[in-house]
Enzyme design. Structure first.
Site, PDB file in Angstrom:
ATOM      1  N   SER A   1       0.690  -1.210   0.151  1.00  0.00           N
ATOM      2  CA  SER A   1      -0.009   0.000  -0.102  1.00  0.00           C
ATOM      3  C   SER A   1       0.778   0.990   0.019  1.00  0.00           C
ATOM      4  O   SER A   1       0.256   2.320  -0.209  1.00  0.00           O
ATOM      5  CB  SER A   1      -0.820   0.033   1.196  1.00  0.00           C
ATOM      6  OG  SER A   1      -2.116  -1.038   1.104  1.00  0.00           O
TER       7      SER A   1
ATOM      8  N   SER B   1      -1.548   4.051   3.130  1.00  0.00           N
ATOM      9  CA  SER B   1      -2.256   4.709   2.412  1.00  0.00           C
ATOM     10  C   SER B   1      -2.265   6.256   2.608  1.00  0.00           C
ATOM     11  O   SER B   1      -1.774   7.039   1.841  1.00  0.00           O
ATOM     12  CB  SER B   1      -3.547   4.231   2.129  1.00  0.00           C
ATOM     13  OG  SER B   1      -3.503   2.634   1.878  1.00  0.00           O
TER      14      SER B   1
ATOM     15  N   GLU C   1     -10.020   7.193   2.779  1.00  0.00           N
ATOM     16  CA  GLU C   1      -9.702   5.655   2.749  1.00  0.00           C
ATOM     17  C   GLU C   1     -10.544   4.626   3.531  1.00  0.00           C
ATOM     18  O   GLU C   1     -10.797   4.711   4.853  1.00  0.00           O
ATOM     19  CB  GLU C   1      -8.089   5.410   3.129  1.00  0.00           C
ATOM     20  CG  GLU C   1      -7.837   4.181   3.184  1.00  0.00           C
ATOM     21  CD  GLU C   1      -6.574   3.444   3.599  1.00  0.00           C
ATOM     22  OE1 GLU C   1      -6.010   2.694   3.042  1.00  0.00           O
ATOM     23  OE2 GLU C   1      -6.108   4.048   4.579  1.00  0.00           O
TER      24      GLU C   1
ATOM     25  N   ASP D   1      -8.831  -4.004   3.222  1.00  0.00           N
ATOM     26  CA  ASP D   1      -7.515  -5.003   3.309  1.00  0.00           C
ATOM     27  C   ASP D   1      -7.291  -5.782   4.487  1.00  0.00           C
ATOM     28  O   ASP D   1      -6.790  -6.896   4.179  1.00  0.00           O
ATOM     29  CB  ASP D   1      -6.499  -3.868   3.152  1.00  0.00           C
ATOM     30  CG  ASP D   1      -4.978  -4.378   3.046  1.00  0.00           C
ATOM     31  OD1 ASP D   1      -4.741  -5.002   2.108  1.00  0.00           O
ATOM     32  OD2 ASP D   1      -4.263  -4.168   4.139  1.00  0.00           O
TER      33      ASP D   1
ATOM     34  N   HIS E   1      -6.740  -9.886   4.628  1.00  0.00           N
ATOM     35  CA  HIS E   1      -5.705 -10.382   4.937  1.00  0.00           C
ATOM     36  C   HIS E   1      -5.807 -11.411   6.144  1.00  0.00           C
ATOM     37  O   HIS E   1      -5.163 -12.536   6.131  1.00  0.00           O
ATOM     38  CB  HIS E   1      -4.659  -9.414   5.647  1.00  0.00           C
ATOM     39  CG  HIS E   1      -3.868  -8.535   4.825  1.00  0.00           C
ATOM     40  ND1 HIS E   1      -3.046  -9.187   3.884  1.00  0.00           N
ATOM     41  CD2 HIS E   1      -3.662  -7.105   4.447  1.00  0.00           C
ATOM     42  CE1 HIS E   1      -2.382  -8.344   3.204  1.00  0.00           C
ATOM     43  NE2 HIS E   1      -2.799  -6.845   3.401  1.00  0.00           N
TER      44      HIS E   1
ATOM     45  N   ASP F   1      -5.765   0.287  -4.082  1.00  0.00           N
ATOM     46  CA  ASP F   1      -4.413   0.361  -4.187  1.00  0.00           C
ATOM     47  C   ASP F   1      -4.005  -0.824  -5.265  1.00  0.00           C
ATOM     48  O   ASP F   1      -2.983  -0.868  -5.796  1.00  0.00           O
ATOM     49  CB  ASP F   1      -3.784   0.699  -3.072  1.00  0.00           C
ATOM     50  CG  ASP F   1      -4.336   0.123  -1.853  1.00  0.00           C
ATOM     51  OD1 ASP F   1      -5.143  -0.852  -2.083  1.00  0.00           O
ATOM     52  OD2 ASP F   1      -3.628   0.038  -0.723  1.00  0.00           O
ATOM     53  N   HIS F   2      -4.314  -1.970  -4.638  1.00  0.00           N
ATOM     54  CA  HIS F   2      -4.188  -3.495  -5.174  1.00  0.00           C
ATOM     55  C   HIS F   2      -5.365  -4.475  -5.068  1.00  0.00           C
ATOM     56  O   HIS F   2      -6.294  -3.991  -4.043  1.00  0.00           O
ATOM     57  CB  HIS F   2      -2.884  -3.604  -4.339  1.00  0.00           C
ATOM     58  CG  HIS F   2      -2.908  -3.980  -2.843  1.00  0.00           C
ATOM     59  ND1 HIS F   2      -3.945  -4.829  -2.366  1.00  0.00           N
ATOM     60  CD2 HIS F   2      -2.685  -2.929  -1.968  1.00  0.00           C
ATOM     61  CE1 HIS F   2      -3.636  -4.620  -1.134  1.00  0.00           C
ATOM     62  NE2 HIS F   2      -3.379  -3.328  -0.806  1.00  0.00           N
TER      63      HIS F   2
ATOM     64  N   HIS G   1      -1.568  -9.803  -0.736  1.00  0.00           N
ATOM     65  CA  HIS G   1      -2.127  -9.012  -1.904  1.00  0.00           C
ATOM     66  C   HIS G   1      -2.173  -9.625  -3.318  1.00  0.00           C
ATOM     67  O   HIS G   1      -1.597 -10.709  -3.379  1.00  0.00           O
ATOM     68  CB  HIS G   1      -1.373  -7.629  -2.144  1.00  0.00           C
ATOM     69  CG  HIS G   1      -1.521  -6.613  -0.880  1.00  0.00           C
ATOM     70  ND1 HIS G   1      -0.387  -5.833  -0.620  1.00  0.00           N
ATOM     71  CD2 HIS G   1      -2.059  -6.773   0.179  1.00  0.00           C
ATOM     72  CE1 HIS G   1      -0.808  -5.205   0.456  1.00  0.00           C
ATOM     73  NE2 HIS G   1      -1.705  -5.761   0.830  1.00  0.00           N
TER      74      HIS G   1
HETATM   75 ZN   LIG Z   1      -2.530  -5.026   2.878  1.00  0.00          ZN
END
Ligand SMILES: [Zn+2]
Ligand SMILES: *[C@@H]1O[C@H](CO)[C@@H](O)[C@H](O)[C@H]1NC(C)=O
Ligand SMILES: *[C@@H]1O[C@H](CO)[C@@H](O)[C@H](O)[C@H]1NC(C)=O
Ligand SMILES: *[C@@H]1O[C@H](CO)[C@@H](O)[C@H](O)[C@H]1NC(C)=O
Ligand SMILES: *[C@@H]1O[C@H](CO)[C@@H](O)[C@H](O)[C@H]1NC(C)=O
Length: 551
Positions: free
Chosen positions: A136, A201, A359, A364, A368, A404-405, A480
């Protein structure tokens, strides 16, 4: 091999082929509907209109009409709001929209997230300078400063390797983000996140660091460096430009700002070893500017200034990250939509406009942990924040929504229409054991086999918010993904965001629309259509003054 053996083999082969293809072909079988009775909604009771061809023709017609109405908008973007769903992969969009619909007792797949109605969508390529699959902080540098750099670094160019403090001390490696570009133009800037405000981020808006982990001085000194050479990220936010000029800073991460000897409002000690209280320093700085300011740490404080925030507002609602919406103490934790609302109320006082970064950071984290339910719920909260923003702003505001991903969650298994998106697939493995519609290729949800057999996770209570979805490769934290992510845009110059492009193009496209930043916007800014009523007013006032002084 004898001919009889051969014949037996052929016969066996024919039998096998017949069995596996009895219902459809090998790759797309129609088998097993084990779970349909108890766990799946019956689509026949839903969406009856869908059975007529007319329904789909009308749907297509409406789609074309929407496209035609989404006319090119060449206006100047006075304001830019960037919404970043951290780790919000494309499968996450499908799963979240399905969950949204199912929460409304519909089959779900046909539902739209609010931001999926935006007129333009594109794809961004997320790799970083040295990694196919990014983190990130290098991605934040790409989508906020427009430069691809190395994994784990933020706000510095590709000459700086992760943890190379000395290289990052060379100011020629430092980058300015679009938040700085907006401030340089006399606009305001602010950040909102559900993570620590010093996390990767949001730090992309203000920090330059060889390591995203250097959030407080404790982390810098632990790495063997000093903060006069490599200031920590919290210190940069409070004491240096552009962070010290942000009008709103809302999120978590109190611990990075206070000493380890100091206990915060919620009973947790800080991380800082240098004895500095950066919350106090922030206040002192704003007072020295003669500016109204307030630090808040809980929801009721935030809500009490909702409609008339002070000139500068710092809200740190948790010691670490803010709580997941599904698990949050609603008395102390504002929602992302509430944070966004206050930020817009604050920033929209600047006639010249603003840049706001918002954000949804815990999408995320849910992924994870293989906590699919939490990742999807955070995505729906993120969607509500975007809906709130669109409700509040005018057509001079460009809104860009992206991630972002990606992550490695897949939607798999020929699940029946309307099947619980967080429930079992209709399929069984070749071992006869069921699996879930959502699963991950890796992460902490991987289960050890028992007596050589896969665990039947569908027998577990998967309605629990933090139930870990099945994963294949055992990892402490799911990784990711390297796939492209969606970019959706609404407002002035939304059409710039179509196509498949480098993630680092995003801030330049936003800056072009807003006529700010390092000079890639000459055409847009000189275009007559950009004349804002206010700039016209200034131009007239200036020419009158000019004449007055010439006399
Ligand atoms: Zn992450
Ligand atoms: C969905 O259906 C359940 C059970 O019939 C009902 O309790 C609930 O209120 C419904 N929810 C919505 C959003 O309509
Ligand atoms: C940063 O320092 C704090 C305080 O010592 C520690 O708790 C945290 O784990 C450190 N972060 C990293 C990524 O090492
Ligand atoms: C919020 O903070 C204020 C000021 O510290 C305090 O008086 C109030 O009790 C807090 N509210 C909650 C719900 O903790
Ligand atoms: C499963 O979890 C849900 C949510 O926590 C709970 O309401 C329910 O009682 C649990 N069911 C069983 C069988 O334990």
């Amino acid at each position: 091999m004898s001919t009889t053996m051969c014949a037996v083999h052929i016969a066996l082969f024919v039998v096998l082929v017949t069995v596996t293809t009895i219902n459809g072909d090998h790759y797309h079988p129609e088998k097993y509907t084990r779970h349909s009775e108890q766990l799946q909604r019956n689509p026949d009771a839903f969406n009856t209109a869908e059975r007529s061809a007319e329904f789909w023709r009308n749907s297509a017609k409406e789609g074309i009409e929407n496209r035609l109405r989404a006319v090119k908008n060449d206006k100047l973007a006075r304001n830019v709001i960037m919404f970043l769903g951290d780790g919000m992969s494309i499968p996450t969009l499908m799963a979240a929209r399905t969950l949204k619909g199912q929460r409304q007792n519909r089959t779900g797949e046909e539902t739209e997230l609010f931001f999926e109605t935006f007129p333009t969508v594109g794809l961004s390529k997320t790799y970083c300078l040295d990694k196919q699959i990014p983190d990130s902080s290098c991605t934040a540098t790409a989508y906020l400063a427009g430069i691809k750099n190395n994994y784990g670094t933020v706000g510095v160019d590709g000459r700086v390797q992760r943890r190379d403090c000395l290289a990052s001390a060379d100011k020629s490696t430092h980058l300015d983000s679009i938040a700085a570009w907006a401030l340089d133009d006399g606009r305001d800037a602010g950040i909102v996140t559900t993570t620590r405000v010093t996390h990767a981020s949001p730090s992309g808006t203000y920090a330059r660091s060889a390591n995203r982990d250097w959030e407080s001085d404790a982390n810098v000194t632990q790495a063997g460096f000093t903060t006069d050479v490599c200031p920590d990220i919290a210190m940069q936010l409070i004491t240096t430009s552009p962070g010290n000029n942000f009008k709103v800073i809302l999120g978590g991460g109190r611990r990075e700002f206070i000493p380890n000897t100091f206990i915060d409002e919620e009973g947790t000690a800080g991380n800082r070893l240098d004895g500095r209280n950066l919350i106090d320093e922030w206040k002192t700085d704003k007072e020295s500017r003669g500016a109204t300011n307030q630090y808040v740490w809980n929801r009721s404080q935030l809500m009490s200034l909702r409609n008339s925030p002070p000139e500068y507002l710092l809200g740190l609602f948790e010691s670490g990250h803010m709580q997941y919406n599904l698990m949050a103490d609603k008395a102390t934790e504002p929602t992302l939509a509430e944070l966004t609302e206050v930020a817009i109320n604050s920033l929209s006082r600047n006639e010249k406009g603003y840049f706001l970064f918002v954000e949804g950071g815990r999408i995320d984290h849910g992924h994870h942990e293989n906590w699919a339910r939490l990742a999807l719920d955070e995505t729906l909260e993120f969607d509500l924040a975007i809906e709130k923003a669109v409700e509040m702003v005018g057509d001079d505001t460009l809104i860009v929504v992206t991630a972002d991903h990606a992550h490695v969650m897949a939607v798999n298994g020929y699940t029946k229409r309307g099947g619980d998106i967080l429930g079992p697939s209709d399929d069984l493995g070749d071992d006869g054991i069921p699996y879930m519609t959502l699963s991950y290729t890796n992460g902490p949800g991987a289960r050890e086999h028992v007596n050589g057999a896969r665990v039947d996770v569908t027998k577990e209570n998967f309605t629990v918010a933090d139930w870990r979805t099945h994963a294949e490769v055992i990892l402490d934290s799911e990784t990711h993904g390297g796939d492209d992510v969606a970019v959706l845009a609404w407002g002035p110059h939304h059409h710039l965001f179509t196509g498949v492009y480098e993630q680092s193009h995003i801030p330049f496209r936003m800056a072009y629309a807003a006529c700010i930043g390092p000079g890639l916007h000459a055409d847009a800014c000189s275009s007559a259509s950009l004349l804002h009523p206010l700039s016209l007013f200034y131009a007239v006032t200036l020419s009158i003054l000019h004449r007055v002084f010439q006399r």
